[in-house]
Design a protein around this motif. Structure first.
Motif, PDB file in Angstrom:
ATOM      1  N   ARG A   1      -1.026  45.969  29.415  1.00 30.15           N
ATOM      2  CA  ARG A   1      -0.205  46.077  30.218  1.00 30.15           C
ATOM      3  C   ARG A   1       0.764  44.507  30.561  1.00 30.15           C
ATOM      4  N   ALA A   2       1.675  45.182  30.962  1.00 33.14           N
ATOM      5  CA  ALA A   2       2.186  43.722  31.456  1.00 33.14           C
ATOM      6  C   ALA A   2       2.086  43.475  32.809  1.00 33.14           C
ATOM      7  N   ASN A   3       1.200  43.847  33.189  1.00 35.10           N
ATOM      8  CA  ASN A   3       0.191  42.876  34.675  1.00 35.10           C
ATOM      9  C   ASN A   3      -0.410  42.348  34.480  1.00 35.10           C
ATOM     10  N   THR A   4      -1.196  42.467  33.248  1.00 35.40           N
ATOM     11  CA  THR A   4      -2.412  41.742  32.359  1.00 35.40           C
ATOM     12  C   THR A   4      -1.889  40.029  32.559  1.00 35.40           C
TER      13      THR A   4
ATOM     14  N   HIS B   1       1.339  51.210  35.787  1.00 35.86           N
ATOM     15  CA  HIS B   1      -0.018  50.287  34.268  1.00 35.86           C
ATOM     16  C   HIS B   1       0.656  51.124  33.348  1.00 35.86           C
ATOM     17  N   THR B   2       2.063  51.907  33.345  1.00 40.71           N
ATOM     18  CA  THR B   2       2.709  52.990  32.251  1.00 40.71           C
ATOM     19  C   THR B   2       3.395  51.246  31.630  1.00 40.71           C
ATOM     20  N   VAL B   3       3.797  50.209  32.162  1.00 38.23           N
ATOM     21  CA  VAL B   3       4.981  49.693  31.381  1.00 38.23           C
ATOM     22  C   VAL B   3       3.846  48.757  30.668  1.00 38.23           C
ATOM     23  N   GLY B   4       4.007  48.122  29.441  1.00 34.96           N
ATOM     24  CA  GLY B   4       3.389  47.343  28.637  1.00 34.96           C
ATOM     25  C   GLY B   4       4.081  46.383  27.978  1.00 34.96           C
ATOM     26  N   ILE B   5       3.731  45.287  27.173  1.00 33.73           N
ATOM     27  CA  ILE B   5       4.140  44.276  26.771  1.00 33.73           C
ATOM     28  C   ILE B   5       3.737  43.569  25.101  1.00 33.73           C
ATOM     29  N   PHE B   6       4.346  43.606  24.430  1.00 34.54           N
ATOM     30  CA  PHE B   6       3.388  42.995  23.221  1.00 34.54           C
ATOM     31  C   PHE B   6       3.047  41.636  22.653  1.00 34.54           C
ATOM     32  N   GLY B   7       1.746  41.403  22.143  1.00 33.31           N
ATOM     33  CA  GLY B   7       1.281  40.375  22.301  1.00 33.31           C
ATOM     34  C   GLY B   7       0.459  40.269  20.967  1.00 33.31           C
ATOM     35  N   PHE B   8      -0.127  39.634  20.622  1.00 32.54           N
ATOM     36  CA  PHE B   8      -1.252  39.121  19.202  1.00 32.54           C
ATOM     37  C   PHE B   8      -1.654  38.272  19.631  1.00 32.54           C
TER      38      PHE B   8
ATOM     39  N   GLN C   1       4.313  32.075  27.900  1.00 38.76           N
ATOM     40  CA  GLN C   1       4.296  30.542  27.961  1.00 38.76           C
ATOM     41  C   GLN C   1       6.299  30.159  27.540  1.00 38.76           C
ATOM     42  N   PRO C   2       6.407  28.652  28.413  1.00 41.50           N
ATOM     43  CA  PRO C   2       7.835  28.204  28.625  1.00 41.50           C
ATOM     44  C   PRO C   2       7.792  28.891  27.025  1.00 41.50           C
ATOM     45  N   GLY C   3       9.882  28.767  26.928  1.00 40.44           N
ATOM     46  CA  GLY C   3      10.348  29.000  25.793  1.00 40.44           C
ATOM     47  C   GLY C   3      10.071  30.477  25.655  1.00 40.44           C
ATOM     48  N   ASP C   4       9.618  31.613  25.410  1.00 35.62           N
ATOM     49  CA  ASP C   4       8.680  32.938  25.138  1.00 35.62           C
ATOM     50  C   ASP C   4       9.817  33.559  26.356  1.00 35.62           C
ATOM     51  N   THR C   5      10.482  34.862  25.909  1.00 40.36           N
ATOM     52  CA  THR C   5      10.780  35.771  25.761  1.00 40.36           C
ATOM     53  C   THR C   5      10.868  36.932  25.986  1.00 40.36           C
ATOM     54  N   PRO C   6       8.938  37.358  27.472  1.00 39.56           N
ATOM     55  CA  PRO C   6       8.395  39.009  27.698  1.00 39.56           C
ATOM     56  C   PRO C   6       9.806  40.361  27.508  1.00 39.56           C
ATOM     57  N   ILE C   7       9.922  40.983  26.848  1.00 42.86           N
ATOM     58  CA  ILE C   7       9.843  42.408  26.608  1.00 42.86           C
ATOM     59  C   ILE C   7       9.347  43.392  27.448  1.00 42.86           C
ATOM     60  N   LEU C   8       9.482  43.799  28.023  1.00 42.19           N
ATOM     61  CA  LEU C   8       8.632  45.639  28.848  1.00 42.19           C
ATOM     62  C   LEU C   8       9.038  46.122  27.556  1.00 42.19           C
ATOM     63  N   ILE C   9       7.964  46.826  27.779  1.00 41.11           N
ATOM     64  CA  ILE C   9       8.183  47.594  26.712  1.00 41.11           C
ATOM     65  C   ILE C   9       7.562  49.459  28.165  1.00 41.11           C
TER      66      ILE C   9
ATOM     67  N   LYS D   1       5.063  34.714  15.272  1.00 46.89           N
ATOM     68  CA  LYS D   1       5.845  34.644  16.186  1.00 46.89           C
ATOM     69  C   LYS D   1       5.859  36.387  16.338  1.00 46.89           C
ATOM     70  N   VAL D   2       6.223  37.201  16.990  1.00 46.64           N
ATOM     71  CA  VAL D   2       6.474  38.617  17.295  1.00 46.64           C
ATOM     72  C   VAL D   2       7.901  38.361  17.647  1.00 46.64           C
ATOM     73  N   TRP D   3       8.594  39.893  17.198  1.00 44.45           N
ATOM     74  CA  TRP D   3       9.824  39.894  17.955  1.00 44.45           C
ATOM     75  C   TRP D   3       9.972  41.016  18.339  1.00 44.45           C
ATOM     76  N   VAL D   4      10.722  41.691  19.609  1.00 45.59           N
ATOM     77  CA  VAL D   4      11.160  43.107  19.348  1.00 45.59           C
ATOM     78  C   VAL D   4      12.252  43.343  19.322  1.00 45.59           C
ATOM     79  N   ASP D   5      12.803  44.196  18.654  1.00 40.10           N
ATOM     80  CA  ASP D   5      13.960  44.518  18.812  1.00 40.10           C
ATOM     81  C   ASP D   5      15.267  43.770  18.179  1.00 40.10           C
ATOM     82  N   GLY D   6      14.535  42.809  17.420  1.00 44.04           N
ATOM     83  CA  GLY D   6      15.507  41.719  17.007  1.00 44.04           C
ATOM     84  C   GLY D   6      15.668  40.300  17.698  1.00 44.04           C
ATOM     85  N   GLN D   7      14.921  40.609  19.278  1.00 44.57           N
ATOM     86  CA  GLN D   7      14.629  39.937  19.719  1.00 44.57           C
ATOM     87  C   GLN D   7      13.397  38.398  19.226  1.00 44.57           C
ATOM     88  N   LEU D   8      13.287  37.111  19.572  1.00 44.72           N
ATOM     89  CA  LEU D   8      11.736  36.333  19.094  1.00 44.72           C
ATOM     90  C   LEU D   8      11.907  36.659  20.717  1.00 44.72           C
ATOM     91  N   GLN D   9      10.392  37.129  20.552  1.00 43.38           N
ATOM     92  CA  GLN D   9       9.434  37.670  22.093  1.00 43.38           C
ATOM     93  C   GLN D   9       8.892  35.913  22.300  1.00 43.38           C
TER      94      GLN D   9
END
Length: 279
Positions: free
Chosen positions: A110-113, A123-130, A142-150, A173-181
């Motif tokens: 959940r993005a609200n995490t 709770h129906t909005v997500g975020i990828f991480g690792f 973190q600074p420099g990250d680009t959060p992309i909501l799911i 590294k993690v990319w979402v739709d070609g954007q380095l997140q």
């Protein structure tokens, strides 16, 4: 180089080892382009779900190893709280040689995490991480990250990359739709040794754990398609540039496409217009 490309359109498992650990199968008509894809069944109150695995060539060594897949969550999907629901593993498994198992795992929560301005999101909005082994979680906070909501009911191209040169020299590294997140470097996970190399990958959709708090609250599905493994950046499937005019691949010819055509005639397309919603 690309060494694995599975689109599941012929409903074949393409040599992946399938585990009957939980529900799921290749289904016709549910894929990224309306063709076949995997549907992982997330059952209320159960953390089990299908997973499938494949080895990687020894030439991959310590990486870089890239995995790109398309992921969609069913309408109204409730994302896992506080921790990452499993999505994909890059494995370093040489336990038969006396080395400890190690891995990097792509996941979604959940993005609200992440708290802060994200706290009020449903709770129906997500975020990828690792995370690293031991559930050392990293979110794009973190600074420099680009959060992309799911959002549910939309396909996302997600790419995970890892390279382990030494115990304290590594990158994920993690990319979402070609954007380095997000990007993390030189993290000591306490396990990696100089003898570790990548040995395989797993696709998983495991949701929850032994604590009932983390178990899925309803029946829902995760769809996965177009798995590609490579030793360099893969990126999303390129949008069509045929006479259809759908330059951004959103399924229609609209003002966005007209403006992109103008930029193409004038010169290069600025990177920020690659997927921008101009209208």
């Amino acid at each position: 180089f690309v060494f694995e490309c599975s689109d599941w359109n012929n409903s074949s498992t393409d040599g992946w080892d399938i585990s009957p650990y939980g529900g799921g199968s290749i289904r016709s008509g549910v894929g990224f382009n309306g063709t076949a894809a995997w549907r992982a069944d997330i059952t209320a109150g159960s953390h089990d779900s299908i997973y499938f695995a494949k080895g990687v060539p020894s030439s991959v060594g310590v990486g870089p190893l890239h995995a790109r897949l398309y992921v969609k969550f069913s309408p109204g999907y409730v994302f896992m709280p506080s921790a990452l629901q499993k999505m994909f593993y890059l494995n370093m498994d040489k336990q038969d040689q006396g080395l400890p198992y190690d891995r990097v795992m792509l996941g979604v929560t959940r993005a609200n995490t992440m708290g802060g301005s994200y706290t009020s999101l449903p709770h129906t909005v997500g975020i990828f991480g690792f995370d690293y082994i031991g559930h050392i979680q990293h979110f794009p906070d973190q600074p420099g990250d680009t959060p992309i909501l799911i959002d549910p009911n939309r396909w996302y191209a997600v790419e995970l990359m890892a390279q382990w040169t030494s115990r304290t020299q590594n990158v994920v590294k993690v990319w979402v739709d070609g954007q380095l997140q997000m990007e993390r470097r030189n993290v000591d996970d306490g396990v990696w040794t100089s003898a570790h190399t990548f040995t395989g990958v797993d696709d998983a959709s495991h949701y929850g754990g032994n604590d009932p708090y983390y178990l899925p609250p309803q029946n829902q599905f995760v769809y996965k398609d177009h798995h590609v493994l490579a030793t360099s950046y893969i990126g999303p499937i390129r949008a069509s540039t045929s006479l259809q005019g759908d330059l951004d691949g959103n399924g229609k010819v609209d003002l966005d496409d007209l403006r992109r055509m103008i930029y193409m005639l004038v010169g290069t397309v600025p990177p920020d217009l690659a997927k921008a919603d101009l209208d």
